[in-house]
Motif scaffolding. Sequence first.
Motif, mmCIF file in Angstrom:
data_model
loop_
_atom_site.group_PDB
_atom_site.id
_atom_site.type_symbol
_atom_site.label_atom_id
_atom_site.label_comp_id
_atom_site.label_asym_id
_atom_site.label_seq_id
_atom_site.Cartn_x
_atom_site.Cartn_y
_atom_site.Cartn_z
ATOM 1 N N THR A 29 0.832 -1.208 0.000
ATOM 2 C CA THR A 29 0.000 0.000 0.000
ATOM 3 C C THR A 29 0.863 1.252 0.000
ATOM 4 N N LEU A 30 1.904 1.279 0.826
ATOM 5 C CA LEU A 30 2.791 2.444 0.878
ATOM 6 C C LEU A 30 3.500 2.665 -0.461
ATOM 7 N N VAL A 31 3.968 1.576 -1.063
ATOM 8 C CA VAL A 31 4.640 1.691 -2.368
ATOM 9 C C VAL A 31 3.671 2.208 -3.421
ATOM 10 N N TYR A 32 2.449 1.694 -3.410
ATOM 11 C CA TYR A 32 1.447 2.124 -4.404
ATOM 12 C C TYR A 32 1.129 3.609 -4.247
ATOM 13 N N ILE A 33 0.994 4.063 -3.003
ATOM 14 C CA ILE A 33 0.702 5.479 -2.760
ATOM 15 C C ILE A 33 1.848 6.354 -3.248
ATOM 16 N N ILE A 34 3.081 5.913 -2.999
ATOM 17 C CA ILE A 34 4.245 6.706 -3.412
ATOM 18 C C ILE A 34 4.346 6.792 -4.930
ATOM 19 N N ILE A 35 4.193 5.652 -5.604
ATOM 20 C CA ILE A 35 4.380 5.668 -7.061
ATOM 21 C C ILE A 35 3.247 6.412 -7.771
ATOM 22 N N LEU A 36 2.086 6.570 -7.111
ATOM 23 C CA LEU A 36 1.010 7.342 -7.730
ATOM 24 C C LEU A 36 1.428 8.797 -7.960
ATOM 25 N N PHE A 37 2.325 9.299 -7.122
ATOM 26 C CA PHE A 37 2.774 10.683 -7.269
ATOM 27 C C PHE A 37 3.822 10.821 -8.373
ATOM 28 N N PHE A 38 4.298 9.697 -8.903
ATOM 29 C CA PHE A 38 5.220 9.737 -10.029
ATOM 30 C C PHE A 38 4.476 9.698 -11.370
ATOM 31 N N VAL A 39 3.192 9.348 -11.312
ATOM 32 C CA VAL A 39 2.412 9.200 -12.549
ATOM 33 C C VAL A 39 2.082 10.576 -13.118
ATOM 34 N N LYS A 40 2.432 10.796 -14.387
ATOM 35 C CA LYS A 40 2.176 12.078 -15.042
ATOM 36 C C LYS A 40 1.512 11.912 -16.415
ATOM 37 N N THR A 41 1.206 10.676 -16.799
ATOM 38 C CA THR A 41 0.639 10.430 -18.123
ATOM 39 C C THR A 41 -0.608 9.553 -18.007
ATOM 40 N N PHE A 42 -1.413 9.570 -19.072
ATOM 41 C CA PHE A 42 -2.608 8.720 -19.093
ATOM 42 C C PHE A 42 -2.224 7.243 -19.095
ATOM 43 N N THR A 43 -1.117 6.930 -19.755
ATOM 44 C CA THR A 43 -0.655 5.541 -19.776
ATOM 45 C C THR A 43 -0.293 5.072 -18.372
ATOM 46 N N GLY A 44 0.350 5.955 -17.600
ATOM 47 C CA GLY A 44 0.709 5.610 -16.230
ATOM 48 C C GLY A 44 -0.504 5.363 -15.361
ATOM 49 N N PHE A 45 -1.528 6.212 -15.501
ATOM 50 C CA PHE A 45 -2.753 5.999 -14.717
ATOM 51 C C PHE A 45 -3.471 4.731 -15.158
ATOM 52 N N ALA A 46 -3.415 4.429 -16.459
ATOM 53 C CA ALA A 46 -4.028 3.186 -16.940
ATOM 54 C C ALA A 46 -3.338 1.977 -16.317
ATOM 55 N N ALA A 47 -2.002 2.039 -16.220
ATOM 56 C CA ALA A 47 -1.253 0.943 -15.590
ATOM 57 C C ALA A 47 -1.580 0.834 -14.110
ATOM 58 N N ALA A 48 -1.704 1.988 -13.426
ATOM 59 C CA ALA A 48 -2.037 1.977 -11.996
ATOM 60 C C ALA A 48 -3.424 1.396 -11.762
#
Length: 277
Positions: A29-48
């Motif tokens: 959960t902590l890792v997922y929360i942290i990497i969400l702040f690295f997402v800057k593209t639609f592709t990244g959000f799709a992967a998340a």
Amino acid sequence: MLRDITIGQYYPSGSIIHRLDPRTKIIGTLVYIIILFFVKTFTGFAAAILFLGIVIKLSKVPLKFILKGLKAIVFLLMFTVILNMFLTKGDVLVQFWIFKITKQGVYQALFLGARLMLLIIGSSMMTLTTTPIELTDGIERLLRPLKKIHVPVHEIAMMMSIALRFIPILLEETDKIMRAQMARGADFESGNLVQRAKSMIPILVPLFLSAFRRAGELATAMEARCYRGDAGRTRMKELRYKRRDFIAFLYILAATVAIIGTRYFPDFPAMIRSILR
């Protein structure tokens, strides 16, 4: 509305996610929360969304029950989206009077809205699949190195777990008090924001009394069971990593690489597709 908040609740289903070590779920959960702040593209959000969707599917928690928790943040979500749409500078798409909606503002609003929803759902998944005792043990084991500098790790873990589990209890108590006040003629819906805030004051006194009563009952129950903190405390079930936990860590690593890779390597999705072929 208050009953729709899912953070702090536990949903038993006996899935493989429920059987994971609590430390694995806390770290994930902590890792997922942290990497969400690295997402800057639609592709990244799709992967998340894809990786979170797989976890939800494996947990056997109904998607409708999980999405119900988003109702409590609708106002905050709308406020964040509208604020970013109108205050972000960039290429103007729509303009009326002194207000401007920019292309960059729309992107920023969509990204922040998606990030906020994923944060709530991702955090809820940890409590929905972890019992209070497991959560306390997991936090304590992760903070165990702090014992060397005389930090009361067990007490901190216990307080965090109790506070988290008190959220749905207090929300349910608030809902009962509001319904009782409405049955006596109280009005919480009409009036402006200030008037609505004032109408909530009669709820605070019985809510605080109820919270103190529940805290006293919990303290009495712990004393009746001879609870003395961490000194000499043993556990019926010791936490041990199993094969499924190592597989889960590999899954977390793959999700981290895939989501972060979409930001720093624009051609990363094409690279993955070529490897899979």
